[in-house]
Write a protein that holds these residues in place. Structure first.
Motif, PDB file in Angstrom:
ATOM      1  N   GLN A  34       2.355   2.113  10.168  1.00 11.25           N
ATOM      2  CA  GLN A  34       1.397   3.200   9.963  1.00 11.25           C
ATOM      3  C   GLN A  34       0.133   2.738   9.231  1.00 11.25           C
ATOM      4  N   LEU A  35       0.142   1.499   8.727  1.00  9.22           N
ATOM      5  CA  LEU A  35      -1.036   0.953   8.062  1.00  9.22           C
ATOM      6  C   LEU A  35      -2.103   0.601   9.091  1.00  9.22           C
ATOM      7  N   THR A  36      -3.356   0.585   8.664  1.00  6.65           N
ATOM      8  CA  THR A  36      -4.460   0.217   9.543  1.00  6.65           C
ATOM      9  C   THR A  36      -5.041  -1.109   9.084  1.00  6.65           C
ATOM     10  N   PRO A  37      -4.825  -2.205   9.844  1.00  6.88           N
ATOM     11  CA  PRO A  37      -5.396  -3.503   9.458  1.00  6.88           C
ATOM     12  C   PRO A  37      -6.908  -3.407   9.306  1.00  6.88           C
ATOM     13  N   GLY A  38      -7.432  -4.096   8.317  1.00  9.15           N
ATOM     14  CA  GLY A  38      -8.859  -4.077   8.040  1.00  9.15           C
ATOM     15  C   GLY A  38      -9.245  -3.135   6.930  1.00  9.15           C
ATOM     16  N   ARG A  39      -8.369  -2.182   6.613  1.00  6.81           N
ATOM     17  CA  ARG A  39      -8.678  -1.239   5.543  1.00  6.81           C
ATOM     18  C   ARG A  39      -8.287  -1.800   4.173  1.00  6.81           C
ATOM     19  N   TYR A  40      -8.970  -1.291   3.158  1.00  7.75           N
ATOM     20  CA  TYR A  40      -8.629  -1.608   1.772  1.00  7.75           C
ATOM     21  C   TYR A  40      -7.741  -0.495   1.219  1.00  7.75           C
ATOM     22  N   TYR A  41      -6.674  -0.904   0.554  1.00  3.26           N
ATOM     23  CA  TYR A  41      -5.716   0.060   0.013  1.00  3.26           C
ATOM     24  C   TYR A  41      -5.524  -0.154  -1.488  1.00  3.26           C
ATOM     25  N   ARG A  42      -5.277   0.956  -2.166  1.00  2.53           N
ATOM     26  CA  ARG A  42      -4.876   0.897  -3.558  1.00  2.53           C
ATOM     27  C   ARG A  42      -3.369   0.680  -3.611  1.00  2.53           C
ATOM     28  N   GLY A  43      -2.929  -0.344  -4.385  1.00  4.77           N
ATOM     29  CA  GLY A  43      -1.506  -0.639  -4.478  1.00  4.77           C
ATOM     30  C   GLY A  43      -1.104  -0.922  -5.912  1.00  4.77           C
ATOM     31  N   SER A  44       0.125  -1.375  -6.077  1.00  9.03           N
ATOM     32  CA  SER A  44       0.611  -1.731  -7.413  1.00  9.03           C
ATOM     33  C   SER A  44       1.439  -3.010  -7.309  1.00  9.03           C
ATOM     34  N   VAL A  45       1.366  -3.825  -8.352  1.00  4.64           N
ATOM     35  CA  VAL A  45       2.090  -5.089  -8.376  1.00  4.64           C
ATOM     36  C   VAL A  45       3.588  -4.819  -8.417  1.00  4.64           C
ATOM     37  N   ASP A  46       4.308  -5.421  -7.456  1.00  2.32           N
ATOM     38  CA  ASP A  46       5.761  -5.266  -7.407  1.00  2.32           C
ATOM     39  C   ASP A  46       6.463  -6.452  -8.062  1.00  2.32           C
ATOM     40  N   GLY A  47       5.956  -7.666  -7.818  1.00  2.00           N
ATOM     41  CA  GLY A  47       6.597  -8.840  -8.394  1.00  2.00           C
ATOM     42  C   GLY A  47       5.891 -10.110  -7.943  1.00  2.00           C
ATOM     43  N   PHE A  48       6.360 -11.247  -8.475  1.00  2.83           N
ATOM     44  CA  PHE A  48       5.719 -12.537  -8.218  1.00  2.83           C
ATOM     45  C   PHE A  48       6.700 -13.497  -7.556  1.00  2.83           C
ATOM     46  N   ALA A  49       6.144 -14.394  -6.762  1.00  2.00           N
ATOM     47  CA  ALA A  49       6.902 -15.499  -6.182  1.00  2.00           C
ATOM     48  C   ALA A  49       6.063 -16.761  -6.339  1.00  2.00           C
ATOM     49  N   GLU A  50       6.647 -17.922  -6.016  1.00  2.00           N
ATOM     50  CA  GLU A  50       5.908 -19.178  -6.153  1.00  2.00           C
ATOM     51  C   GLU A  50       4.696 -19.230  -5.229  1.00  2.00           C
ATOM     52  N   PHE A  51       4.731 -18.443  -4.158  1.00  2.00           N
ATOM     53  CA  PHE A  51       3.697 -18.517  -3.143  1.00  2.00           C
ATOM     54  C   PHE A  51       2.764 -17.314  -3.138  1.00  2.00           C
ATOM     55  N   GLY A  52       2.936 -16.353  -4.048  1.00  2.00           N
ATOM     56  CA  GLY A  52       2.047 -15.211  -4.042  1.00  2.00           C
ATOM     57  C   GLY A  52       2.576 -14.028  -4.817  1.00  2.00           C
ATOM     58  N   VAL A  53       1.971 -12.867  -4.543  1.00  2.00           N
ATOM     59  CA  VAL A  53       2.290 -11.631  -5.261  1.00  2.00           C
ATOM     60  C   VAL A  53       2.709 -10.574  -4.247  1.00  2.00           C
ATOM     61  N   PHE A  54       3.790  -9.852  -4.546  1.00  2.00           N
ATOM     62  CA  PHE A  54       4.209  -8.727  -3.716  1.00  2.00           C
ATOM     63  C   PHE A  54       3.547  -7.458  -4.255  1.00  2.00           C
ATOM     64  N   VAL A  55       2.916  -6.723  -3.344  1.00  2.00           N
ATOM     65  CA  VAL A  55       2.179  -5.522  -3.732  1.00  2.00           C
ATOM     66  C   VAL A  55       2.732  -4.329  -2.955  1.00  2.00           C
ATOM     67  N   ASP A  56       3.063  -3.261  -3.678  1.00  2.00           N
ATOM     68  CA  ASP A  56       3.510  -2.017  -3.050  1.00  2.00           C
ATOM     69  C   ASP A  56       2.298  -1.234  -2.574  1.00  2.00           C
ATOM     70  N   ILE A  57       2.284  -0.909  -1.263  1.00  2.00           N
ATOM     71  CA  ILE A  57       1.241  -0.057  -0.698  1.00  2.00           C
ATOM     72  C   ILE A  57       1.876   1.317  -0.508  1.00  2.00           C
ATOM     73  N   GLY A  58       1.585   2.228  -1.390  1.00  2.00           N
ATOM     74  CA  GLY A  58       2.291   3.498  -1.369  1.00  2.00           C
ATOM     75  C   GLY A  58       3.684   3.337  -1.952  1.00  2.00           C
ATOM     76  N   ASP A  59       4.558   4.276  -1.634  1.00  2.00           N
ATOM     77  CA  ASP A  59       5.901   4.279  -2.219  1.00  2.00           C
ATOM     78  C   ASP A  59       6.932   3.539  -1.380  1.00  2.00           C
ATOM     79  N   GLU A  60       6.650   3.295  -0.104  1.00  2.00           N
ATOM     80  CA  GLU A  60       7.685   2.811   0.799  1.00  2.00           C
ATOM     81  C   GLU A  60       7.402   1.439   1.416  1.00  2.00           C
ATOM     82  N   VAL A  61       6.182   0.932   1.297  1.00  2.00           N
ATOM     83  CA  VAL A  61       5.791  -0.280   2.012  1.00  2.00           C
ATOM     84  C   VAL A  61       5.319  -1.343   1.014  1.00  2.00           C
ATOM     85  N   THR A  62       5.780  -2.591   1.236  1.00  2.00           N
ATOM     86  CA  THR A  62       5.385  -3.711   0.375  1.00  2.00           C
ATOM     87  C   THR A  62       4.782  -4.818   1.231  1.00  2.00           C
ATOM     88  N   GLY A  63       3.695  -5.405   0.753  1.00  2.00           N
ATOM     89  CA  GLY A  63       3.036  -6.506   1.448  1.00  2.00           C
ATOM     90  C   GLY A  63       2.953  -7.725   0.551  1.00  2.00           C
TER      91      GLY A  63
END
Length: 724
Positions: A34-63
């Motif tokens: 349901q996300l639209t590629p190319g758009r900017y979204y407000r998210g929240s930091v979910d956690g860290f890994a050696e290769f990057g940061v997991f960000v929650d986009i809304g309540d149900e989706v993580t990128g």
């Protein structure tokens, strides 16, 4: 039908395709599709890994925001789980994984609109459209709009369009009295009526007729003006386009600051203004992730005399701040004092690099002299970096010390540095570094490495006991004692010249005067054998007697051998300086323990070497020959270079020279003047197909083909005896 919140264009909803990237969206869906590629979204930091940061986009989706998409190093981020961040969705994979990229805009107000992406609706919503408390206000606004429409007024549409124009238009003015426009943000054609950004009437021809000018502020003083509109004047040293605004890095005589100019996402602002332009920028000072930034409102291009005056002022201010008024050697060493002008040049270049946010990379040999000299420079630069940058990792980002195997800076070393610096420039927008060489790079065998750096205009400084003409021609500054310089006396009646550390420590003491007291014992550490009296006395006054100095030197030499390519910053710091507020006795405790290992290994190796040393007498000259292949452990401490040094210190009175013969290289040790290039050339003429070549005139090393080992041995001994 509705109107685009940015340009007023009629659309189904509240945003047109052109300005979709100028708004930030709050996601109300529950599926990645349901996300639209190319758009900017407000998210929240979910956690860290050696290769990057997991960000929650809304309540149900993580990128995933991969580390390669960040504008700084992953470890430097000060985010905590739950922190609000702003990201761009670049791709939604078939397996549901969401790829994200970084947004330089990290607040709602930095976007030109906030919308809600709710898949259950047929278009994007305004926040107030989901807030029942604003319904009355919405109805009132709608009523006003309807009344305006009924009266035939276009006031609403005109106001919307004017607002968009003020946000997307900015003129580039010349510094001449005419105020003529050079170009606009979008490089569109200008007219007298549209020259002034955000105005409805004709342009005022002179600055005096415009609004009151903001105060002119030095970059170094911007901390006191956060939230205020100011004017900064200087040279554009970097102009880069981000996925959001165009960022101009402006330098004046006190420092550098990023100035962000926004047209629309990814569109170049002020395209006629590039690097080396001299400008005045008016804008609001803001703090962005710990760094200051000027939000550009107007940019004036300065030309001709104005440009020249600004550049002269910048150069004069930087030189005044960077260059020491006088050079005071650590002790009364005439050989060092004779190089005062060059020392001042080196100090100026290092301090300028820090002022200009240019990383300082110290390259040094993996020897005691190299490590101690390199550590002296590092000790001085660190507090300057800490003072200038608030980032936790700044001291690892803007000052680095990288040992090299020998004293030659070869193409392999240069290739490593070039690859690394280009990657840092591409990924982290770093400036190309200043490379400072200590106890390395002084002989012509390093010329190829320096010439590769020269291709990229990388500034280079060499601090060594010898700098040959071929090197002086390819580096900006070369610091070495002159051959005619008076040497300094030792307790046994001999004289010795300054080490690379003696020069480097003098430089460091003027780069940061506060660390001078930390450095006075370092030259003594760098001398093997008898220490010059003045340096021994200075070390003793600092609390380090001769035994303590010997232990520190041996501990550094042992540490230098293991993982010789690593800087071992913390270990070297503890061995030379100890922890903060440490006493000389604290430093000595660790060094004493490590030096025991050094002494045990060296004593065994030297005893073995002495027992198997072949003595050859040729024409009255006695030369010791050690077969390194047979009577040393090739991959154990001590290395051949250090073993031969120690062996000659013990046997030098009875031998004119020592030759260490390896599988395909040999080393010469002698108090007599030996030119290994001539030695290699003479032996090469005597042995056909041996391919002898001098690898370093500083460490007296020669390479040859292993198949001619025995013939090379005899030819070198004959040539060496003839030269002594």
């Amino acid at each position: 039908m509705g109107s685009c919140i940015i340009c007023g264009t009629s659309v189904d909803g509240h945003i047109c395709d052109v300005h979709e990237e100028d708004a930030v969206f709050e996601f109300r869906g529950d599926s990645p599709e349901q996300l639209t590629p190319g758009r900017y979204y407000r998210g929240s930091v979910d956690g860290f890994a050696e290769f990057g940061v997991f960000v929650d986009i809304g309540d149900e989706v993580t990128g995933l925001l991969h580390q390669s998409e960040l504008d700084s190093r992953l470890e430097s981020l000060d985010w905590q789980p739950g922190d609000t961040v702003y990201v761009r969705v670049t791709n939604v994979r078939d397996n549901g994984n969401v790829d994200l990229s970084w947004s330089i805009r990290q607040a709602d107000e930095e976007f030109r609109g906030v919308l809600i992406d709710d898949p259950d609706e047929d278009h994007e919503l305004l926040p107030e459209e989901t807030d029942e408390s604003t319904e009355t206000a919405d109805e009132s606004t709608s009523a006003d709009d309807e009344a305006a429409e009924a009266s035939g007024s276009d006031e609403t549409d005109e106001t919307t369009t004017e607002t968009a124009d003020r946000q997307t238009t900015g003129s580039v003015r010349t510094g001449s009295d005419s105020g003529a426009t050079v170009g606009s943000v979008g490089d569109t054609e200008s007219t007298p009526e549209t020259e002034a950004a955000g105005t409805d009437g004709p342009v005022d021809e002179t600055r005096a007729d415009r609004e009151p000018e903001p105060p002119t502020v030095d970059v170094d003083d911007l901390d006191d003006w956060i939230g205020e509109t100011v004017r900064v004047t200087g040279e554009i040293v970097v102009a880069r386009q981000t996925s959001g605004p165009t960022v101009f890095e402006l330098r004046d005589g006190t420092g550098t600051v990023d100035c962000a100019a926004f047209v629309e996402a990814g569109v170049r602002a002020y395209p006629s203004v590039g690097e080396d332009a001299v400008v005045e920028i008016d804008g609001e000072v803001r703090e962005r992730r710990g760094d200051l930034q000027v939000e550009t409102e107007e940019l004036t291009l300065l030309e001709d005399d104005e440009r020249g005056r600004v550049l002269e002022g910048i150069e004069a201010a930087i030189r005044s701040r960077a260059r020491p008024e006088e050079i005071e050697p650590l002790v009364a060493d005439e050989a060092v004092a004779a190089e005062s002008e060059t020392i001042a040049d080196v100090v100026e270049e290092i301090r300028r690099a820090v002022m200009e946010d240019r990383p300082v990379i110290v390259r040094h040999s993996a020897t005691a002299d190299g490590y101690v000299g390199g550590a002296a420079i590092e000790r001085a630069v660190l507090p300057l970096v800490r003072e200038r940058h608030d980032r936790d990792d700044a001291e690892y980002h803007y000052i680095d010390r990288r040992p090299i195997e020998g004293d030659v800076y070869g193409l392999d070393d240069a290739t490593t540095d070039v690859t690394r610096m280009l990657s840092d420039r591409e990924r982290h927008d770093e400036k190309l570094p200043l490379l400072v060489f200590a106890a390395a790079g002084g002989t012509e065998e390093s010329a190829d490495g320096f010439e590769l750096l020269d291709v990229y205009d990388v500034p280079r400084i060499v601090i060594d006991t010898v700098v040959e003409p071929a090197i002086a021609d390819v580096v900006e500054t070369a610091l070495a004692p002159t051959a005619e310089a008076t040497t300094i006396a030792t307790a046994d009646g001999t004289t010795r010249g300054p080490t690379a550390t003696a020069l480097a420590a003098t430089v460091a003491a003027h780069v940061a005067t506060d660390v001078r007291d930390d450095l006075v014992h370092l030259p003594a550490v760098s001398y093997w054998g008898t220490i010059p009296d003045a340096y021994a006395e200075a070390a003793a006054d600092a609390g380090f007697d001769e035994t303590a100095i010997d232990e520190i030197r041996e501990a550094i030499a042992l540490g230098a051998y293991y993982q010789s390519y690593e800087d071992k910053r913390e270990l070297v710091t503890d061995l030379l300086f100890g922890e903060q507020d440490a006493t000389a006795e604290d430093v000595r405790g660790l060094a004493s323990h490590v030096s025991e290992q050094f002494r045990e290994n060296v004593d065994v190796a030297v005893a073995t070497a002495e027992a198997n040393l072949e003595r050859r007498t040729v024409d009255g000259t006695t030369i010791g020959v050690l077969d390194l292949e047979q009577f040393t452990h090739g991959y154990d401490f001590p290395p051949a270079t250090l073993l031969l040094d120690e062996l000659y210190r013990r046997l030098g009175e009875e031998l004119d020279a020592i030759v260490g013969l390896g599988a395909d290289e040999l080393h010469v040790r002698s108090e007599h003047s030996v030119d290994v290039r001539e030695l290699a050339s003479s032996a090469d003429q005597a042995v056909e197909g041996a391919d002898l070549e001098a690898l370093s005139t500083r460490s007296h090393r020669i390479e040859f083909l292993a198949g001619q080992r025995e013939s090379v041995r005899e030819a070198v001994l004959d040539a060496l005896a003839a030269s002594l």
